[in-house]
Design an enzyme around this catalytic site. Structure first.
Site, PDB file in Angstrom:
ATOM      1  N   HIS A  69       1.292  -1.110  -0.157  1.00  0.00           N
ATOM      2  CA  HIS A  69      -0.152   0.080  -0.221  1.00  0.00           C
ATOM      3  C   HIS A  69       0.593   1.133  -0.218  1.00  0.00           C
ATOM      4  O   HIS A  69       0.649   2.418  -0.448  1.00  0.00           O
ATOM      5  CB  HIS A  69      -1.217   0.055   0.912  1.00  0.00           C
ATOM      6  N   LYS A  94       0.305   5.625  -2.236  1.00  0.00           N
ATOM      7  CA  LYS A  94       0.400   6.507  -1.326  1.00  0.00           C
ATOM      8  C   LYS A  94       0.832   7.578  -2.047  1.00  0.00           C
ATOM      9  O   LYS A  94       1.597   7.705  -3.302  1.00  0.00           O
ATOM     10  CB  LYS A  94       1.758   6.774   0.077  1.00  0.00           C
ATOM     11  N   ASP A 126       7.885  -7.606   7.700  1.00  0.00           N
ATOM     12  CA  ASP A 126       6.658  -6.737   7.763  1.00  0.00           C
ATOM     13  C   ASP A 126       6.298  -5.231   7.367  1.00  0.00           C
ATOM     14  O   ASP A 126       5.525  -4.984   6.553  1.00  0.00           O
ATOM     15  CB  ASP A 126       6.072  -6.118   9.615  1.00  0.00           C
ATOM     16  N   HIS A 167       8.045  -2.325   2.266  1.00  0.00           N
ATOM     17  CA  HIS A 167       7.453  -0.568   2.284  1.00  0.00           C
ATOM     18  C   HIS A 167       9.000  -0.394   2.381  1.00  0.00           C
ATOM     19  O   HIS A 167       8.737   1.074   0.579  1.00  0.00           O
ATOM     20  CB  HIS A 167       6.781  -0.210   3.449  1.00  0.00           C
ATOM     21  N   LYS A 186       8.493   0.117  15.820  1.00  0.00           N
ATOM     22  CA  LYS A 186       6.669   0.604  16.570  1.00  0.00           C
ATOM     23  C   LYS A 186       7.021   0.766  17.711  1.00  0.00           C
ATOM     24  O   LYS A 186       8.399   0.959  17.990  1.00  0.00           O
ATOM     25  CB  LYS A 186       5.840  -0.586  16.826  1.00  0.00           C
TER      26      LYS A 186
HETATM   27  C1  BG6 Z   1       1.246  -2.128   7.428  1.00  0.00           C
HETATM   28  C2  BG6 Z   1       2.491  -3.226   8.130  1.00  0.00           C
HETATM   29  O1  BG6 Z   1       2.170  -3.212   5.760  1.00  0.00           O
HETATM   30  O2  BG6 Z   1       1.685  -0.788   7.083  1.00  0.00           O
HETATM   31  C3  BG6 Z   1       1.555  -2.568   9.501  1.00  0.00           C
HETATM   32  O3  BG6 Z   1       1.753  -4.900   8.362  1.00  0.00           O
HETATM   33  C4  BG6 Z   1       1.829  -1.210  10.100  1.00  0.00           C
HETATM   34  O4  BG6 Z   1       2.539  -3.605  10.676  1.00  0.00           O
HETATM   35  C5  BG6 Z   1       1.274  -0.357   8.186  1.00  0.00           C
HETATM   36  O5  BG6 Z   1       1.090  -0.766  11.310  1.00  0.00           O
HETATM   37  C6  BG6 Z   1       2.283   0.945   8.290  1.00  0.00           C
HETATM   38  O6  BG6 Z   1       1.147   1.777   7.246  1.00  0.00           O
HETATM   39  P1  BG6 Z   1       1.041   2.961   7.690  1.00  0.00           P
HETATM   40  O7  BG6 Z   1       0.360   3.417   5.867  1.00  0.00           O
HETATM   41  O8  BG6 Z   1       0.218   3.305   8.616  1.00  0.00           O
HETATM   42  O9  BG6 Z   1       2.418   3.820   7.536  1.00  0.00           O
END
Ligand code: BG6
Length: 489
Positions: free
Chosen positions: A181, A185, A238, A243, A343
């Site tokens: 995802h 953005k 994760d 990402h 986190k």
């Molecule tokens: C997800 C992870 O892919 O992305 C989560 O599994 C994380 O652990 C999240 O909190 C963060 O996404 P964003 O868009 O809130 O930065």
């Protein structure tokens, strides 16, 4: 690997079929994103959304569930009762276990003929193979179908390969949408425009003009209700493998020849393949694994990771990673890329910092010793791009101070910004694959991450503890300090 996809406005009605339709992702992201897509007229006429899950709801029960659990995730500004009622009318629910053929028969009965089916697999990846097999056995897949695979796609290279091979038996590569995802953005997509829509950056965008790149994705949240998943996964799988690497790719890639999915993905793949593979020595020296202890994050007193519900009291899972890596190609030779995510950090902050080389000779007596120029691209909490330059402080002497050229995207564009999932779901409907990961790209990312995971195991490393609400273990700062850098917060 090529994927000739046709990007088109949808001509067929859509059946969007969500596996994991009562799960956390559906409730918080997918259903609100589909509502927003409907509100803005971005779903084909007569779309139907069929959620599936193990919970035994009837349709009315599911609608009530959506109303109470999912609607609160829609911003009040965007809530329109009429559109919401229409949205609810699109929803259906089928109680189905991935292994249960009767459930698939019920799904086949409900899904219409002559439609485009988009299957969204928002379940544990271990179920992807069975779901695809059962879809095929129920005759639900045809040439128009698309499948969206939610991350994490496997837990290492082998499992990712297995899943890709199993899904690939039923769908061609151009039908597969591997979602990350972050690629949906707004600011991440804007990065492509910043780099390739402007001429002035490109000549500077390389070593030795750039001396370091930092990518930070810091969150204040903990593991929430996902402890079971998270404890098996950890921050490297994760966040970093997907990402952060995707952000790194967009920073480091060569200009693609067009925005065609393969043109972009070929360039990203080359970056991932150029990432230096870490040896055991590199892993011991250049990576930091952390885990949070009790503290205060975002103004709240919070528990230690090991005290979270569902986390084993002796868990060694990392909730923080910092590492140094290199992109071994001509453009980036010897430029350190520092990645960091965690986190329960001090604040929510996602940003990329590009540090430029200093002037070759300083003629000003009070010039800063280093790092006069930085480009800071902020993704979260607000979107902005700032270029730090030195300017003369007004007055009689030649005193200098850093000032920012500030591109405030929020005030430059007043339009609504779609959430990442909304944008990516619309891409799925329209057949646009550019912002999704191709199989070889994903597998290359695992090939880079696997040795780090194996190295940590071999080194028997316990995570270093950091207080919730801090910026992670001290050694994260030391990782940069060795080369005269520091994290920009
Ligand atoms: C997800 C992870 O892919 O992305 C989560 O599994 C994380 O652990 C999240 O909190 C963060 O996404 P964003 O868009 O809130 O930065």
């Amino acid at each position: 690997m090529t994927t000739t996809a046709t990007s088109s406005a949808p001509s067929l009605p859509l059946d969007m079929i969500i596996f994991g339709g009562a799960g956390d992702l559906s409730v918080r992201k997918l259903l609100p994103a589909l509502y927003m897509a409907h509100l803005h007229g971005n779903l084909p006429p007569s779309t139907r959304i069929i959620a599936t899950g193990r919970h035994d709801y009837d349709r009315a029960g599911y609608l009530e569930f959506v109303q109470s659990k999912s609607q609160p995730f829609i911003n009040e500004r965007n809530f329109e009762q009429k559109a919401w009622d229409e949205f609810l009318r699109m929803l259906e629910y089928v109680c189905l276990d991935a292994t249960d053929t009767a459930g698939f028969a019920a799904l086949a009965k409900l899904s219409r003929q002559g439609v485009q089916r988009a299957f969204y697999l928002a379940t544990a990846p271990s179920l992807f193979t069975t779901i695809c097999e059962n879809l095929a056995a129920s005759d639900l897949i045809d040439g128009n179908s698309r499948v969206v695979l939610e991350k994490p796609l496997g837990h290492d290279l082998n499992s990712a390969r297995e899943i890709n091979a199993a899904v690939g038996k039923h769908f061609s590569e151009s039908q597969i949408y591997r979602i990350d995802h972050y690629l949906g953005k707004e600011t991440v997509q804007n990065l492509m425009v910043l780099r390739f829509g402007n001429g002035i950056l490109e000549p500077l965008w390389r070593a030795p003009n750039i001396v370091s790149v930092q990518i930070t994705v810091a969150e204040t949240v903990g593991v929430g209700s996902r402890a079971g998943f998270y404890d098996e996964t950890g921050a490297l799988r994760d966040m970093v493998q997907n990402h952060l690497l995707q952000l790194l790719c967009i920073i480091a890639m060569e200009p693609p020849v067009s925005l065609d999915p393969d043109a972009v993905r070929d360039e990203k793949l080359k970056v991932i393949r150029s990432l230096r593979r870490m040896t055991l020595g590199d892993i011991a020296r250049d990576t930091v694994r952390g885990q949070y202890t009790a503290g205060a994050a975002a103004g709240e007193v919070v528990k230690a990771y090991r005290d979270e519900a569902g986390v084993p009291p002796d868990s060694r899972t990392e909730t923080f990673v910092a590492l140094r890596t290199y992109v071994d190609n001509w453009r980036w030779a010897n430029v350190p890329f520092f990645l960091r995510t965690g986190k329960r950090m001090q604040k929510q902050l996602s940003q990329i910092v590009i540090e430029f080389a200093d002037p070759p000779l300083s003629i000003f007596p009070d010039a800063p010793r280093s790092r006069a120029n930085r480009l800071v691209i902020r993704l979260q909490p607000e979107e902005s791009v700032q270029l730090q330059l030195m300017a003369k402080q007004p007055g009689s002497g030649m005193h200098m101070l850093p000032v920012n050229l500030n591109l405030d995207l929020q005030s430059a564009f007043s339009q609504r910004r779609a959430e990442a999932y909304e944008r990516l779901l619309i891409d799925v409907v329209r057949g646009r694959l550019t912002h999704f990961m191709r199989r070889d790209e994903l597998e290359a990312a695992w090939s880079w991450a696997d040795p780090i995971l194996a190295g940590w195991k071999e080194l028997g490393e316990k995570p270093q503890l950091y207080t919730a609400g801090s910026w992670g273990p001290d050694s994260s700062g030391a990782l940069l300090a060795r080369q005269g850098f520091s994290w920009i917060e």
